[in-house]
Structures are given as structure tokens and as C-alpha cells.
Write a protein that holds these residues in place. Structure first.
Motif, PDB file in Angstrom:
ATOM      1  N   ASP A  83       0.831  -1.201   0.000  1.00 35.22           N
ATOM      2  CA  ASP A  83       0.000   0.000   0.000  1.00 35.22           C
ATOM      3  C   ASP A  83       0.871   1.258   0.000  1.00 35.22           C
ATOM      4  N   LEU A  86       2.210   1.672  -3.485  1.00 38.38           N
ATOM      5  CA  LEU A  86       1.137   2.138  -4.350  1.00 38.38           C
ATOM      6  C   LEU A  86       0.866   3.624  -4.143  1.00 38.38           C
ATOM      7  N   ARG A  90       1.383   6.376  -7.071  1.00 38.77           N
ATOM      8  CA  ARG A  90       0.237   7.149  -7.542  1.00 38.77           C
ATOM      9  C   ARG A  90       0.529   8.638  -7.479  1.00 38.77           C
ATOM     10  N   HIS A  95       2.420   3.708 -12.752  1.00 36.70           N
ATOM     11  CA  HIS A  95       1.646   2.516 -12.454  1.00 36.70           C
ATOM     12  C   HIS A  95       2.563   1.459 -11.855  1.00 36.70           C
ATOM     13  N   VAL A  96       1.963   0.470 -11.220  1.00 37.26           N
ATOM     14  CA  VAL A  96       2.746  -0.534 -10.495  1.00 37.26           C
ATOM     15  C   VAL A  96       2.398  -1.944 -10.962  1.00 37.26           C
TER      16      VAL A  96
END
Lengths: 330, 330
Positions: A83, A86, A90, A95-96
Motif C-alpha cells: 500500500d 502504491l 500514484r 503505475h505498479v
DNA sequence: TCCCATGATGGAATCGTTTCCACATCCAGA
DNA sequence: TCTGGATGTGGAAACGATTCCATCATGGGA
């Protein structure tokens, strides 16, 4: 039948200009008359045009995107770490692409390969297993930019770690202070903390009893088996330090199964302050690691253009709850 | 200075053949003499050649890759679901691009946009919030293939769900059978289960008390506040059904804080059989959902070429532990 | 001996984007 | 009026892969 996505050519045709002009307007570089700009923008909106990242990446050489390799997401610790990654990605518009290694170097290698095929050139990884990591050398040499998180990586890539040494020491000190002399250690696939445990013992002048140090593989079953066998083989252990939350869970379960009361019969400390540590019966004393930050910082390092420090250490914190008690001989 | 990655041209030059031949040999299509094949393979290995997925995707039009949109990975349920998706994708050789929506439709829309820019055309998603989902219509019309998981999606896309109706009913039946008459419901951002709860109450001829049905936003704090306020406003609730594990955690925490004993003062049932449910003090009775399967099946549907069933329902299971007791008037 | 089918092979177009370069237009200054 | 820079614009090349198509050699059958 889904209509083909609009391309830059469609926009150019619709706006009555050349593709070069569209590209310039949309990317904000170069000059264009206000009137032309208007027409292009209108046409793009009308056609719901989305530039293809594929085309752009191909042309630009750099593909963008961040790879993320973790043992598995079902483990709350890695979930929190992910998280964090991410969140950072962001905020930087990247993007991941994630992969679950299952702590298996072979899977890790294959995942890594597929990442570079995708054109990903920056990766945050929790290196699998023992961290010998012949996996990483070729990738590093090929110019892949990897940042290790949570576990020290092999080779020269930067890592973002928690101060495990201090964490282990705090736990051992605390247990030692409570009078415990036979302290077990439940280790996982990453063996670094095992060494730290020996060191911590030495620091308070306690001999390391090899039989009390066990290592489990990366499965729930293996963790349970390790914990149960430790308790059975050595009824004299009065305290246990679990190297991660899976191991901690196993320790609690095994203790219950064997009718060992926590903390009366065994004291338990585990790594990772997962939300349920507080809910556990009894609430678990833990060594908290900032999982989210770990991920965020690692992603930041991977995504920033300038190379960062080789090693950043985040603090751990011993959170005392109710799973430890002074030693009473069994 | 990282050496440029080898391209198909480099391989062709090294093997002394044309690029077309290299492509044929490497992709296995078309014919090539054994001797040529040998040379190409050797050259590719020597240069450590990895075909660029970018180039291929661009040419082929289809990009491959699977998108995954979940509220957040720190929640064990979504972590397990994500692991299922990852497992399926890996078995089919696809990579996965994930995004955390935070249950916010706006973030969801932006993430979705970035996914289509990446050329991703298949997505597994836990739709955010209330599922009104004006987000999804344009994407669906544009030919994006999405499968909803865990929550029913808006529009016509297929979904993989758990049998929530049966799960809620089982919980309510169980609680009703224990004599409870004031059953609270802690709902989250997805409101579907709220309706099911009313239905379940009706099925056993119990009136729904609107004041006992509360909804929290997708944060830990909001969940705790909802639980605490429920217990405080209505001291007569003797049982609570929590719609997910975050809410369940909040219920246990709030109950403790208010000195409500579980299960003597309040009975608690929560959705999601997360590993710690068993560890909780007391062990929690739960409605188990096959989170991993949910993800796996959804990914399978999204990745398969033939369209699957519009709606697949996976069973839930009431796992009785020690968090519920017969009602005793407070 | 000739012809044609077959198999191996490379050139070139293509996908969608960015960017270099050339061209045209225009206006200010000489 | 001529020149030169600035400005707006479009054509075309390039990125790396796939694939159509043309070419060439080979060998078997007539």
C-alpha cells in the motif's frame, strides 16, 4: 464490437492538423497558435482520445512503471508495504506491476524476467529467501534500478530497512529483564534476524542455545510445525520471539494447542504490529515496524532520478501489551 | 553506464540472419532450418536477449496484462483476493497492474484511466463505494473487459461473488436462535449487505430497527467511531454483525473500550475468516468467504477468451467459535 | 530436361507516439 | 524593398516487434 480506440492520427484528422501538432499541443511542448490548440483539444475531447502509453514508451525508450516483488499479499505486513508503494507511485503518476514470489528464488527470477520484458526498469523488492540473490546480479548489471525493502538485498542496490538490530535487542532485553533464560527464536525464510538474535543474546551475556533457534519455510503450516515442535522438544522455553506475524500467529496457536498459557507459561513477542496484535487473546507485545513507510520510502527512492542513500534505516518500536510476564519455572 | 538492452536487430546481426527469421524462430511460428534455428538461439542466449513486450504489444494491438483494482491491500481480505488474482495471472503468463482505490470513486476513475493508457484491456475490480459506477460505463463501452469481484458491479459486466445472502441469513439465524432481539449491523462503504441484513431479519419475522444499522466509511477510524457510537447510543444491543474484518476489529475494540464483554454482554459475528479471527480474545465466530478463490476465479474469467457466466456465486460458511452467547438482558 | 510445389529466408510495412527538420508566413528593422 | 529572426506547422524517421510477400534454392515428378 468495441470501436477501436482513437489514435493521434484520428485526432489530427478531426482537427484538420498534422500529428506533430497534436502531439505538441497535448504534451505542452513547443508552440501552437491558440486557435489551433483549441481545435486540437476539442477534437481530442470529442473522440475521447487517450494517448497510448505503449507508443510513447516505445519511442521514448523509457517505459515508466514500477515493479513490486513481495513474498505474498495475504500477509498483512507485505500488504501494508505494498500500500505504501502504491501510494507513492500514484502520487508520482506511475503505475505498479506486482508479483508474488512466495519467497521462492526461482519464481522471483521468472517474475523479474517478465518485469523487464514489460519494460519496467525500476523495482521495489522484498528479496526472497536467503538473499544470496544470484537472481539480482544480471538485472542490476542490465541497468535495472532496484531498491530492496524490508530485507537487505544482495549486491550493491540501495535498501530501505527497519532497524532490526535495535528491535531484536529491545525484545531480548525486555525478556531478559523479565527473568527469562531460555528464549526461543522462531525464524522465517529470511535468516538475517536469526543472527541478530544471537548477537542480542551475547550482548546481555546469555549463551545461545542452538536448539531453541528454529527456522520455518514460508508457509503457514511450516510455521505452525516449527512452533509446535519447539514447544514440545523443549518444555523449558519460557519465552519466544517470533520473527514475523505469521510466525507469531503460529506461536500463539501452537501454545494454545499444547495448553500453554500466554503469558503465564510462555511469553511471546512478535515482529510486526499488525492490527490484530491488539485484539489477540492476550494482546501481543510486538516489535512494530513502519510497513507502510517502508514501502513508501523504497518507492520514492526507486522513482526519484537522483540516486539516494545506500541504506536508510527506519526505527522499530517495542510496544508492550500483555503477552509477556516474569518468568516462572515450569 | 548500463548497456542498451539487445534488440531483435542485434540478434539478427549476431546470427547473420534477418530479423524476420529471428522472430519466427523465437516465436515458434513459421519454418526455419535446424541449423539456422540453432544459430539464432545461440545468439539470443549470448546477448541475453529479451523480446520487448512494448514492441510486441504495439504491433499486435492487444497488450496483455491484467488490471486489478482493490480498495487497499492492507486489508487482509483484499490481500488474499489479490493473491488469488496474482496466482491465476502467473499461471497464464500475464502480468498484473494493481491500483488501490481507497473505495473512492474518483481515485478509481483515475486509476482506471491510467490502466487503459497502459493498454490493459482486462480488469478485475472490487468496485468502489456504492457501486453506482458511472465510472464503468465508458470503459465497458470502450471494450474493456472487466470482471467484478467480491461486490456486485454496476452494468452488465460479469461478477464473482460470495453468497452473501446465505451468509447474512446464517449469521442472523444463528443470533436469533440464541435469543437475540436487538441485533446491530455495522456496514461499510459497500451497502449491499445492509439490504440483505434487513431481508434476513424479515425472514425470521424480526423488525428492522433503523437505528441499529450504521454505515462507516472506508477508514479504520470511521469504523471504530461507528461501532462505538452504536454501542453508546443503544445499550440494548446484545449482538452485532460486522460486514467486514475492519468493522469486526472495530467492534471488538469498541466493545473492550466500553467494558462490554464478548460474548457475555455482546455477541459478535464478522464477515471474513481472517487468520486472526481464531486468535482473537475470544475467538471470533465468522462468516467465511473464500477470498483467494474469489480472486482466482475472477482473474480466470477476465483472462479466458470465451465469456463466462454472468454471475458466479461462491459459498460462504458460518464458522462458530466463541464470540456469541445466548442473550442475557443487560 | 523442364516445371512447379515446397521450404527457407529477408525486405518492408505496420502499430502509436515523439521529435527533428524543413518549410511557409509574417513582421520589425535597416 | 529587402533581409533575418521568430513563429506556426506538417512530413518523416525512429523505437522494437510481427507478418505479409517476394525471392531464391532445391528436389521430385512428368
Amino acid at each position: 464490437m468495441p470501436p477501436r480506440r482513437a489514435t493521434i492520427k484520428d485526432v489530427a484528422a478531426a482537427a484538420g492538423v498534422g500529428v506533430a501538432t497534436v502531439s505538441r499541443v497535448l504534451s505542452g511542448t513547443g508552440s501552437a497558435s491558440p486557435e489551433t490548440r483549441e481545435r486540437v483539444l476539442a477534437a481530442a475531447a470529442r473522440l475521447d482520445y487517450r494517448p497510448s502509453a505503449l507508443g510513447r514508451s516505445l519511442k521514448l525508450g523509457r517505459s515508466g512503471g514500477l515493479g513490486l516483488l513481495v513474498p505474498g499479499l495475504a500477509n498483512t505486513f507485505y500488504g501494508q508495504l505494498a500500500d505504501g508503494v502504491l501510494a507513492c507511485a500514484r502520487s508520482m503518476g506511475e503505475h505498479v506491476v506486482v508479483g508474488a514470489t512466495g519467497d521462492d528464488p526461482e519464481r522471483e527470477a521468472s517474475l523479474l524476467g517478465s518485469l523487464v520484458e514489460q519494460g519496467v526498469e525500476r523495482v521495489v523488492a522484498v528479496p526472497s529467501g536467503d538473499g544470496l540473490g544470484e537472481n539480482w546480479e544480471p538485472a542490476l548489471r542490465a541497468g535495472l534500478r532496484v531498491v530492496f525493502a524490508g530485507r537487505p538485498g544482495p549486491g550493491s542496490a540501495p535498501s530501505v530497512l527497519t532497524d532490526d538490530r535495535a528491535g531484536v535487542q529491545a525484545a531480548v532485553d525486555y525478556l531478559g529483564g523479565l527473568g527469562h533464560r531460555s528464549i526461543g527464536f522462531l525464524g522465517g525464510p529470511a535468516t538475517a534476524r536469526e543472527r541478530l538474535f544471537r548477537d542480542a543474546l551475547a550482548a546481555i551475556r546469555m549463551p545461545a542455545d542452538e536448539e531453541l533457534i528454529v527456522a520455518a519455510r514460508a508457509t503457514r503450516d511450516s510455521a505452525y510445525a516449527a512452533a509446535a515442535s519447539l514447544f514440545q522438544r523443549r518444555p523449558d522455553v519460557t519465552a519466544v520471539l517470533a520473527a514475523d506475524n505469521t510466525l507469531g500467529e503460529a506461536a500463539v496457536l501452537a501454545a494454545r494447542e499444547l495448553d500453554l498459557r500466554i503469558p503465564r507459561d510462555v511469553s511471546v513477542i512478535m515482529f510486526d504490529d499488525v492490527p490484530w496484535a491488539e485484539l489477540c487473546g492476550p494482546p501481543l507485545t510486538v516489535v512494530a515496524q513502519p510497513a507502510h513507510d517502508l514501502g513508501y520510502r523504497a518507492a520514492e527512492l526507486a522513482l526519484r532520478d537522483r540516486p539516494g542513500p545506500d541504506r536508510t534505516l527506519l526505527p522499530t518500536e517495542l510496544i508492550v501489551r500483555n503477552s509477556c510476564a516474569p518468568r516462572t519455572p515450569r
